[in-house]
Write an enzyme that holds these catalytic residues in place. Sequence first.
Site, PDB file in Angstrom:
ATOM      1  N   HIS A 108     -11.011  10.027   7.274  1.00  0.00           N
ATOM      2  CA  HIS A 108     -10.826   8.587   7.441  1.00  0.00           C
ATOM      3  C   HIS A 108     -10.277   8.181   8.803  1.00  0.00           C
ATOM      4  CE1 HIS A 108     -10.188   4.471   6.235  1.00  0.00           C
ATOM      5  NE2 HIS A 108      -8.887   4.548   6.398  1.00  0.00           N
ATOM      6  N   GLU A 132       0.839  -1.190   0.000  1.00  0.00           N
ATOM      7  CA  GLU A 132       0.000   0.000   0.000  1.00  0.00           C
ATOM      8  C   GLU A 132       0.878   1.246   0.000  1.00  0.00           C
ATOM      9  OE1 GLU A 132      -2.722  -0.398   3.258  1.00  0.00           O
ATOM     10  OE2 GLU A 132      -3.874  -1.965   2.262  1.00  0.00           O
ATOM     11  N   ARG A 179      -0.939   8.767   1.916  1.00  0.00           N
ATOM     12  CA  ARG A 179      -2.324   9.196   1.720  1.00  0.00           C
ATOM     13  C   ARG A 179      -2.508  10.712   1.720  1.00  0.00           C
ATOM     14  NH1 ARG A 179      -5.332   4.784   5.672  1.00  0.00           N
ATOM     15  NH2 ARG A 179      -5.270   3.044   4.214  1.00  0.00           N
ATOM     16  N   HIS A 230      -8.863   9.741   3.580  1.00  0.00           N
ATOM     17  CA  HIS A 230      -8.585   8.658   2.646  1.00  0.00           C
ATOM     18  C   HIS A 230      -8.809   9.175   1.233  1.00  0.00           C
ATOM     19  CE1 HIS A 230      -8.541   4.800   0.647  1.00  0.00           C
ATOM     20  NE2 HIS A 230      -8.127   4.244   1.761  1.00  0.00           N
ATOM     21  N   ARG A 275      -0.534   8.845   9.284  1.00  0.00           N
ATOM     22  CA  ARG A 275      -0.507   7.403   9.524  1.00  0.00           C
ATOM     23  C   ARG A 275      -0.131   6.647   8.260  1.00  0.00           C
ATOM     24  NH1 ARG A 275      -4.297   3.056   8.957  1.00  0.00           N
ATOM     25  NH2 ARG A 275      -5.850   4.497   8.129  1.00  0.00           N
TER      26      ARG A 275
END
Length: 560
Positions: free
Chosen positions: A350, A121, A289, A243, A385
Amino acid sequence: MTQYASDFLVIGSGVAGLTAALGLAELGSVAVLAKCGLTDTATLWAQGGIAAVMADTDSFAAHIQDTLVAGAGLCHADVVSHVVQHGPQAIRSLVSQGVAFTREHAEGLAEEGDTYHLTREGGHSQRRVLHAADATGRAIEISLASRARSHPNIRIFEQHLAVDLITGTKLGLPDAACLGAYAFDKQRQQVRTFAAKVTILATGGAGKVYLYTSNPDVATGDGISMAYRAGCRISNMEFIQFHPTCLYHPQAKSFLITEAVRGEGGRLKLINGEPFMQRYDPRAELAPRDIVARAIDAEMKRRGDDHVLLDISHKPAEFIKTHFPNIYQRCLQLGLDMTKGPIPVVPAAHYTCGGVMVDLQGRTDLPRLYAIGEVTHTGLHGANRLASNSLLECVVYAESLCADIGAQWDHLSRLPLPALPAWDESRVTDSDEEVVVSHNWDELRRFMWDYVGIVRSNKRLARAKRRVDLLKAEIDEYYSHFRLSNDLIELRNLVLVADLIIQSAQARHESRGLHFSLDYAPNALPPLDTVMQKDWPAPRLVGIDAAAAPATAASAAAPG
């Protein structure tokens, strides 16, 4: 029965709360409060997976560095090391609880003895994300919930929304320890008292403070607000992760398109089919992100579009159906075939990276009050994060908490539980103006989205602060005069969380990680080879009464 006593009170029933409950049940009696059904949690919605070093080609050092880089210089190195190094044990714990992660096999079938299938990811330098197809959170939640329901030492209270913590200070006792909580029984429409020797907050984040969010309706910042009102320090609330890819469709409320779609080759494109991420970051779709979300937001504003496109249709249809079966089926129900063309996506709130300050064992500022999961600020996430580190943090901290309590249990088990007063409703009446609650709820979420969203400015934050101050005064007045309702409790918590986010954002005079301000240029990051050696700054705090908080809170308002 309006009063209930147990050794442990766990508020929240996601992966953090249930992992803690199952561990603590080996020591004594556990009461678990679930504000809706037991499995109505953010964990259930988690698609992507859980990051851990499980491959020979990976290393703890690589996972640590990826986490520190994503955190933009605000991670706590000792916490990152602790969580990453306990990753493999966290996976073993989940497997022992019955979680079936997807395994590697030529036909896409899981066979005993296969190695785990690892995906990659954004922000990760290696494939290290374990998953259960594209519904990892559901697999974890269902497994843990099944174990909790059948455990003789665990009693579950569904439809119970925590209202406030009960502390010795509030009762006028010399000991400031947490003694339990009041909770609103939504079925009986009454407040019940829960006494416990140890209380654990595992209430999740606060995504519902924004108009658009990937979070379920339960994410209303309850634990952060209760802890703050009880005197705990709250930190880093300006760092709200958006997100990049939630499905854009009028019939798809908060449906997340997992990061793994981009990890497996999905491309972001404008409505005209033009790729754009290469203009914003050399990692393109695999950038962290915050970068991807800002890029999408910038392109939407530049062109006036209401969404962008995510395209993985160049991959074989069987590959897509095997790796993303739930997303594929949901899109198909909405008339979108992701094997044949792109799907529309937009960013949405998110993850709450800040929260209740805790140490490596999950201990808060209040004796006998612990906090774990998204409700906390541990120092793992810093200013942003890293994808799939959240489920890992939940399990690692739940196990650290259980070990810490276990080491003290000989002493804690002997503590008497004082008689706790019942909830007093003698001076309130039934509301005749419920429209006030619904109107304020809508106003709050809209101005937070407009003024305290992906891109901020000093002017926008000042507007938001003026509005939140008015709402706080109005809701406090309403709260003091009328009987409780689910919406009123959640609105009271959301308004406080919104105020903490705004104060935190106003105090940070730079653009860093998830906090991006038009008034400040992005903060330069240290060279990668120094990231792991630098002295990590203490967390910056907001809204603290220095006289009542530990000495370190005296400089809480200092920016940067």
